[in-house]
Design an enzyme around this catalytic site. Structure first.
Site, PDB file in Angstrom:
ATOM      1  N   ARG A 282      41.018  48.700  25.256  1.00 15.19           N
ATOM      2  CA  ARG A 282      40.776  49.792  26.206  1.00 15.19           C
ATOM      3  C   ARG A 282      41.730  50.963  25.956  1.00 15.19           C
ATOM      4  O   ARG A 282      42.899  50.752  25.654  1.00 15.19           O
ATOM      5  CB  ARG A 282      40.969  49.304  27.645  1.00 15.19           C
ATOM      6  CG  ARG A 282      39.981  48.264  28.075  1.00 15.19           C
ATOM      7  CD  ARG A 282      40.135  47.993  29.580  1.00 15.19           C
ATOM      8  NE  ARG A 282      39.444  46.775  29.944  1.00 15.19           N
ATOM      9  CZ  ARG A 282      40.031  45.745  30.565  1.00 15.19           C
ATOM     10  NH1 ARG A 282      41.298  45.812  30.911  1.00 15.19           N
ATOM     11  NH2 ARG A 282      39.330  44.678  30.852  1.00 15.19           N
TER      12      ARG A 282
ATOM     13  N   GLU B  96      47.824  32.585  37.905  1.00 17.84           N
ATOM     14  CA  GLU B  96      46.740  33.072  38.750  1.00 17.84           C
ATOM     15  C   GLU B  96      45.919  31.917  39.315  1.00 17.84           C
ATOM     16  O   GLU B  96      45.410  31.983  40.421  1.00 17.84           O
ATOM     17  CB  GLU B  96      45.837  34.002  37.925  1.00 17.84           C
ATOM     18  CG  GLU B  96      46.604  35.167  37.334  1.00 17.84           C
ATOM     19  CD  GLU B  96      45.744  36.070  36.473  1.00 17.84           C
ATOM     20  OE1 GLU B  96      45.818  35.934  35.239  1.00 17.84           O
ATOM     21  OE2 GLU B  96      45.000  36.886  37.029  1.00 17.84           O
TER      22      GLU B  96
ATOM     23  N   HIS C 269      44.076  42.266  38.391  1.00 17.94           N
ATOM     24  CA  HIS C 269      45.110  41.252  38.133  1.00 17.94           C
ATOM     25  C   HIS C 269      45.874  40.934  39.418  1.00 17.94           C
ATOM     26  O   HIS C 269      47.059  40.604  39.384  1.00 17.94           O
ATOM     27  CB  HIS C 269      46.158  41.729  37.101  1.00 17.94           C
ATOM     28  CG  HIS C 269      45.642  41.850  35.700  1.00 17.94           C
ATOM     29  ND1 HIS C 269      46.150  42.765  34.816  1.00 17.94           N
ATOM     30  CD2 HIS C 269      44.687  41.184  35.018  1.00 17.94           C
ATOM     31  CE1 HIS C 269      45.536  42.656  33.657  1.00 17.94           C
ATOM     32  NE2 HIS C 269      44.627  41.702  33.745  1.00 17.94           N
TER      33      HIS C 269
END
Lengths: 422, 350
Positions: free
Chosen positions: A247, A394, A186
């Protein structure tokens, strides 16, 4: 119109976005889902000049087919309404999000033969993603051989981590031989957050200390000192750190061995399937989306409540550990990502009980900072450490890296100023 | 006289203690098959069997046991590591061989069986949690002792971070005497790096090594025996070496350790929503004090002030914090045997 295309090729998907190069605005975006696994389809959305969205089924046995499908969508071959470019020659450059730059990249890079090879060399670290990223680069090269391609690495921002943060306690020879260490992910998000935080606080970007908390499908936290990353929760892979949607986060390594033995599974299955895709919130509840989880919690579902409590608890612990790692000399804690930006309840629960260390939010401000898509300071009056909500971007980082590489002005973020820093 | 039995990876250590558990220790090692030596001891009143991992079955730090109770624990369905089974089976044999003696099980994970679920459970598929995959913690006897000592020295303490500093360090967040979280996980590999074990790692590391041809047993062996300070420095390195070592790899190992320690203290403070006292317990003396003071350096913004190196008196607790510190910081010299004796004494009195 001259355009820049950004591509994010995952193991079974290809996300894309097309930008007007001159205006730096998003023109169209979309995703090809179920690449390589059958029944694939493209979801294409045009934003400018008029909004339009459609979905077309099309078999994509590989990423090359998916990329060619994207080009067809953009040029109107799939549906005339989807057309945003008259010719592929409008595309001036393609920027790829590449998962793992390993120890070879401290910044984005023009894809030369050498860079391509380096991404190949890093396949061991990103065995699922790097090959998909490379397939995307190959496909573009075939269709647009003259167009420059840029690799933007998820890991690059974390190359400033000091050894005490990036080394595991595992044998040093594994580091020497295999470069087993923490890399971080990230990166473009945390870079963006770090720069915007400085701007919001009116501080020099290299004097800002913060903990940036990115909560989306994946969750990662970064400790930022003097504008650079000094610690990070994800590690060698994005599995490390806190629990996420599917996860497990970091677990005792003996658990991997235990499960292998108990269920006669391979390490590959346990780590890459069970811990990456069947654990986390999903492992407790069968739900992956945190919004769905919150919904169930509010309906009084006990199991979902437990999963939610653990989810919040692990983020709290990680936040607490980074505040300490920064000697509590922290200007701001920053929330971003789908849940970080919109989950006011999640933010409130994470920050409960942090008053003694100087963190306190204003509940009214916190409630207001939802889905407004703007930056907000939600701190309570007098809090020593500010709490900010910053919609991360991003894509903006990727776009500016590509543009700067094209015009030769690009450099590592410590020697480069993004437009969003002003 | 009491005898304390404790297994090391290779053999069984025994220590003699007086009738009330307080007398000077004499002891040695029992080689396999030599357990009968205990029967020949004069005035043996009790045997304390130390169990480092009691799984889900052993929930009391000190528990009187007889053959029937031991059988129940062994035959129970709760998770119990293989090594612990062997210790419990030996205990059964000794209970039979020494019927006149009292037998006490001293268990290092028992204190942590009361961990809240959010600290105890891993975010793995839930069926594994039901099979006993959870955080068991370690050194519970130490942390419980630290809580008791702190409660005496600093009355009114509610939120305590207890740090056991040694070759195998670990930390516990304690509220009102109850464990809220700890660093040791399913096994002692997880948590802080130790003299030979790695501490926290990305589980993906196991996959990447295994794809490069390393078998699982080797990877786990490396993580528990050839990692940590020694694995970093390339030679046996303990906590004392970290404290005194200057320059080169030892200094880097010290930075890695302190970074991990400070982060865990920060995490524990968030678990407890604040802090009333910080206690370091160690049998490593001045070296451990130095490391503790260095760790406290990161807590200055919380109002924790240290007073510089204290004069350490044999066995006596020392105050590391300055008078103006918002939170007291204690250093407790902790001898494993003394802690075990105290636990016996405590149980004998009851």
């Amino acid at each position: 119109m001259e355009c820049i295309l950004s591509l994010n090729c995952g193991t079974s998907s290809a996300k894309y976005a097309l930008y007007d190069k001159a205006k730096r605005t998003l023109v169209a975006k979309g995703v090809v889902e179920r690449v390589t696994i059958g029944q694939s389809f493209i979801r294409h959305k045009v934003l400018l000049p008029k909004e339009k969205e459609f979905k077309v089924l099309h078999e994509c046995p590989n990423h090359a087919e998916a990329i060619s499908l994207i080009f067809k969508a953009l040029s109107g071959e799939l549906d005339a309404d989807g057309r945003v470019i008259d010719s592929l020659s409008w595309i001036q450059a393609v920027g790829h999000r590449v998962l793992h730059g390993g120890y070879k990249f401290v910044k984005s890079a023009l894809v030369t033969d050498e860079v391509y090879q380096a991404i190949v060399d890093m396949i061991d670290f990103g065995p699922l993603h790097n090959p998909a990223n490379l397939a995307g680069i190959d496909a573009v090269k075939k269709l647009l051989p003259e167009v420059p391609q840029v690799a933007v690495f998820d890991t690059a921002f974390f190359q400033t981590l000091p050894p005490k943060a990036y080394l595991y306690g595992s044998p040093y020879e594994w580091y020497e031989k295999y470069r087993i260490r923490k890399y971080g992910f990230h990166g473009t998000s945390h870079l963006y957050l770090s720069k915007r935080t400085a701007l919001m606080l009116g501080k020099d970007p290299f004097k800002v200390n913060a903990v940036t908390v990115h909560i989306g499908n994946g969750i990662s936290l970064t400790a930022i000192r003097d504008g650079v990353a000094v610690d990070h929760s994800m590690g060698l892979s994005p599995l490390d750190g806190v629990m996420m949607g599917t996860r497990s986060g970091s677990v005792d390594p003996a658990i991997v061995a235990y499960i292998c033995k108990k269920e006669k599974r391979t390490v590959d299955e346990v780590v890459n399937v069970l811990l990456n895709r069947k654990s986390g919130v999903f492992g407790f509840t069968g739900i992956t989306d945190i919004r769905d989880l919150c919904e169930k919690v509010s309906q009084g579902d006990e199991k979902c409540r437990l999963a939610y409590d653990i989810y919040v608890y692990l983020i709290r612990k990680c936040l607490g550990s980074y505040l300490a790692a920064l000697d509590y000399k922290v200007d701001a804690v920053v929330f971003a990502g789908g849940v970080g930006e919109n989950g006011s309840d999640v933010r409130e629960d994470i920050l409960k009980g942090f008053e003694p260390v100087g963190l306190k939010i204003d509940p009214a401000k916190n409630d207001k900072a939802v889905r407004c898509g703007r930056e907000d300071d939600i701190s309570a009056k007098g809090a020593r450490i500010r709490t900010l909500v910053i919609p991360t971007n991003e894509e903006q980082v990727l776009l500016e890296d590509v543009l700067a590489i094209l015009d030769g002005s690009y450099d590592v973020h410590t020697r480069f100023t993004y437009s969003f820093q002003k | 006289m009491w005898v304390i039995l404790e297994s090391t990876p290779d053999r069984v250590r025994f220590d003699e203690a007086g009738p009330d558990g307080t007398a000077e220790a004499r002891g040695g090692f029992l080689e396999p098959g030599e357990e009968g030596r205990l029967a020949a001891m004069d005035g043996l009143s009790g045997v304390a069997h130390v169990l480092s991992h009691g799984g889900e079955a052993v929930r009391l730090p000190a528990q009187s046991v007889d053959g029937r109770l031991l059988r129940e624990i062994l035959d129970g369905t709760g998770f119990l590591p293989e090594e612990s089974r062997r210790i419990l089976e030996r205990t059964v044999r000794l209970v039979e061989a020494l019927p006149a003696a009292r037998h006490l099980l001293l268990c290092d994970t028992a204190f942590f069986t009361a961990l809240p679920e959010e600290a105890a459970l891993y975010a793995v598929p839930h069926r594994f949690s039901r099979q006993g995959v959870r955080r068991y913690g370690g050194d519970g006897l130490l942390h419980e002792w630290v809580w008791r000592r702190t409660a005496v020295l600093m009355p009114g303490t509610r939120r305590l971070v207890s740090v056991g500093l040694g070759n195998r360090s670990n930390l516990a967040a304690i509220r009102d005497g109850k464990p809220m979280d700890t660093t040791v996980g399913f096994t002692p590999v997880e948590g802080l790096p130790s003299d030979t074990s790695s501490g926290d790692v990305d589980p993906t590391l196991i996959f990447q090594l295994s794809s490069r041809g390393h078998p699982m047993e080797e990877i786990l062996e490396m993580l528990s025996r050839r990692s940590g300070f020694g694995g970093y420095c390339g030679r046996p390195t303990g906590l004392a070496d970290l404290a005194t070592g200057r320059g080169g790899t030892v200094e880097e190992a010290r930075r890695i350790f302190l970074h991990a320690l400070v982060k865990y203290v920060g995490a524990a403070i968030s678990t407890l929503d604040g802090l009333d006292a910080l206690a370091f317990a160690s049998d490593c003396g001045a070296g451990a004090v130095e490391l503790a003071l260095e760790a406290c350096g990161s807590l200055g913004f919380l109002g924790i002030r240290t007073a510089g190196l204290p004069v350490l008196r044999e066995g006596a607790p020392a105050l590391l914090s300055a008078p103006d510190s918002r939170v007291p910081v204690l250093f407790l010299p902790a001898r494993r045997r003394q802690i075990l004796y105290e636990q016996i004494q405590f149980s004998v009195k009851e």
